[in-house]
Design a protein around this motif. Sequence first.
Motif, PDB file in Angstrom:
ATOM      1  N   GLY A  52       0.821  -1.212   0.000  1.00 26.04           N
ATOM      2  CA  GLY A  52       0.000   0.000   0.000  1.00 26.04           C
ATOM      3  C   GLY A  52       0.855   1.262   0.000  1.00 26.04           C
ATOM      4  N   ALA A  53       0.224   2.368  -0.356  1.00 31.94           N
ATOM      5  CA  ALA A  53       0.901   3.663  -0.328  1.00 31.94           C
ATOM      6  C   ALA A  53       1.001   4.133   1.112  1.00 31.94           C
ATOM      7  N   MET A  54       2.160   4.693   1.478  1.00 27.01           N
ATOM      8  CA  MET A  54       2.383   5.162   2.841  1.00 27.01           C
ATOM      9  C   MET A  54       2.495   6.685   2.846  1.00 27.01           C
ATOM     10  N   ARG A  55       1.533   7.315   3.513  1.00 29.41           N
ATOM     11  CA  ARG A  55       1.450   8.773   3.603  1.00 29.41           C
ATOM     12  C   ARG A  55       2.416   9.293   4.666  1.00 29.41           C
ATOM     13  N   PRO A  56       3.137  10.395   4.374  1.00 28.64           N
ATOM     14  CA  PRO A  56       3.946  11.016   5.426  1.00 28.64           C
ATOM     15  C   PRO A  56       3.009  11.758   6.386  1.00 28.64           C
ATOM     16  N   VAL A  57       3.029  11.388   7.668  1.00 30.08           N
ATOM     17  CA  VAL A  57       2.071  11.960   8.619  1.00 30.08           C
ATOM     18  C   VAL A  57       2.710  12.793   9.718  1.00 30.08           C
ATOM     19  N   ALA A  58       4.019  12.690   9.929  1.00 30.91           N
ATOM     20  CA  ALA A  58       4.646  13.446  11.009  1.00 30.91           C
ATOM     21  C   ALA A  58       6.118  13.664  10.718  1.00 30.91           C
ATOM     22  N   VAL A  59       6.659  14.691  11.354  1.00 34.24           N
ATOM     23  CA  VAL A  59       8.072  15.030  11.238  1.00 34.24           C
ATOM     24  C   VAL A  59       8.624  15.190  12.644  1.00 34.24           C
ATOM     25  N   GLU A  60       9.756  14.561  12.897  1.00 38.47           N
ATOM     26  CA  GLU A  60      10.458  14.712  14.173  1.00 38.47           C
ATOM     27  C   GLU A  60      11.842  15.258  13.871  1.00 38.47           C
ATOM     28  N   THR A  61      12.284  16.189  14.686  1.00 39.75           N
ATOM     29  CA  THR A  61      13.624  16.717  14.494  1.00 39.75           C
ATOM     30  C   THR A  61      14.505  16.245  15.632  1.00 39.75           C
ATOM     31  N   GLY A  62      15.709  15.911  15.289  1.00 38.27           N
ATOM     32  CA  GLY A  62      16.696  15.499  16.276  1.00 38.27           C
ATOM     33  C   GLY A  62      17.911  16.384  16.146  1.00 38.27           C
ATOM     34  N   PRO A  63      18.925  16.126  16.942  1.00 39.23           N
ATOM     35  CA  PRO A  63      20.113  16.970  16.871  1.00 39.23           C
ATOM     36  C   PRO A  63      20.885  16.825  15.564  1.00 39.23           C
ATOM     37  N   HIS A  64      20.754  15.686  14.889  1.00 36.42           N
ATOM     38  CA  HIS A  64      21.540  15.452  13.682  1.00 36.42           C
ATOM     39  C   HIS A  64      20.714  15.078  12.464  1.00 36.42           C
ATOM     40  N   ASP A  65      19.417  14.836  12.620  1.00 39.57           N
ATOM     41  CA  ASP A  65      18.633  14.417  11.464  1.00 39.57           C
ATOM     42  C   ASP A  65      17.160  14.767  11.632  1.00 39.57           C
ATOM     43  N   ILE A  66      16.432  14.602  10.546  1.00 38.02           N
ATOM     44  CA  ILE A  66      14.982  14.792  10.526  1.00 38.02           C
ATOM     45  C   ILE A  66      14.388  13.442  10.181  1.00 38.02           C
ATOM     46  N   VAL A  67      13.348  13.037  10.921  1.00 35.64           N
ATOM     47  CA  VAL A  67      12.732  11.730  10.729  1.00 35.64           C
ATOM     48  C   VAL A  67      11.272  11.907  10.334  1.00 35.64           C
ATOM     49  N   LEU A  68      10.868  11.211   9.267  1.00 35.27           N
ATOM     50  CA  LEU A  68       9.477  11.196   8.826  1.00 35.27           C
ATOM     51  C   LEU A  68       8.788   9.965   9.388  1.00 35.27           C
ATOM     52  N   THR A  69       7.521  10.090   9.724  1.00 39.78           N
ATOM     53  CA  THR A  69       6.710   8.931  10.064  1.00 39.78           C
ATOM     54  C   THR A  69       5.736   8.728   8.917  1.00 39.78           C
ATOM     55  N   HIS A  70       5.733   7.516   8.352  1.00 38.76           N
ATOM     56  CA  HIS A  70       4.821   7.157   7.272  1.00 38.76           C
ATOM     57  C   HIS A  70       3.754   6.222   7.824  1.00 38.76           C
ATOM     58  N   ARG A  71       2.526   6.360   7.335  1.00 46.67           N
ATOM     59  CA  ARG A  71       1.418   5.494   7.735  1.00 46.67           C
ATOM     60  C   ARG A  71       0.800   4.893   6.479  1.00 46.67           C
ATOM     61  N   CYS A  72       0.683   3.558   6.453  1.00 50.24           N
ATOM     62  CA  CYS A  72       0.138   2.860   5.288  1.00 50.24           C
ATOM     63  C   CYS A  72      -1.352   3.146   5.157  1.00 50.24           C
ATOM     64  N   GLU A  73      -1.764   3.547   3.984  1.00 48.43           N
ATOM     65  CA  GLU A  73      -3.168   3.849   3.709  1.00 48.43           C
ATOM     66  C   GLU A  73      -4.014   2.573   3.664  1.00 48.43           C
ATOM     67  N   THR A  74      -3.396   1.427   3.425  1.00 47.39           N
ATOM     68  CA  THR A  74      -4.126   0.162   3.308  1.00 47.39           C
ATOM     69  C   THR A  74      -4.291  -0.539   4.646  1.00 47.39           C
ATOM     70  N   CYS A  75      -3.191  -0.730   5.382  1.00 50.67           N
ATOM     71  CA  CYS A  75      -3.253  -1.533   6.608  1.00 50.67           C
ATOM     72  C   CYS A  75      -2.999  -0.737   7.892  1.00 50.67           C
ATOM     73  N   GLY A  76      -2.568   0.521   7.787  1.00 46.45           N
ATOM     74  CA  GLY A  76      -2.352   1.342   8.968  1.00 46.45           C
ATOM     75  C   GLY A  76      -0.979   1.208   9.609  1.00 46.45           C
TER      76      GLY A  76
END
Length: 141
Positions: A52-76
Motif C-alpha cells: 500500500g501507499a504510505m502517507r507522510p504523517v509526522a516530522v520529528e527533528t533530532g540533533p543530527h537528522d529529521i525523521v518522517l513517520t509514514h502510515r500505510c493507507e491500506t493496513c495502517g
Amino acid sequence: MPRRFVRTTEDFECLVCRTPVRGNGYTNHCPCCLWSRHVDVNPGDRAAGCHGAMRPVAVETGPHDIVLTHRCETCGHQRRNRTSPADDIDMIIEVSAAGWDGGGVPIPPGAREESEGGLRGSAVRGRDRGSGARRRPGRPR
C-alpha cells in the motif's frame, strides 16, 4: 539470526507523483512528495505483502537528522524513516505544519490552538530543553 537491515539498491517510480526515483540502497520514499510504499517488514527485505501507499504523517527533528513517520493507507502500519538531503524541504515543512495527534491521524487545521508562542500541537517533535522557564531553586536536574 537474520539481519535486520538489507541494503537493496533499486530505482522506482513514485506511486503518487510519478517521479522517477534513483535509489541508493537507503532510499525508501519519494524525495519530491515524501510518500513511500509498504514493501518491507524489516528495512530492505521486501517481505511485506501489503504494497500500500504510505502517507507522510509526522516530522520529528533530532540533533543530527529529521525523521518522517509514514502510515500505510491500506493496513495502517507506521514506520519512521530518516530524511535525505535530496528531500524537498518545503514538503517536509508542509507535513510538519499539518500536525499529528500521536495516533497517526493528521490534526485538522481548525483544531489547533494559536498562542503567542506559535502553534500548539505541531507535528515537529524535537528534543528541546523545555519551556525556557526558570527552574525552582533546590530542585535537582
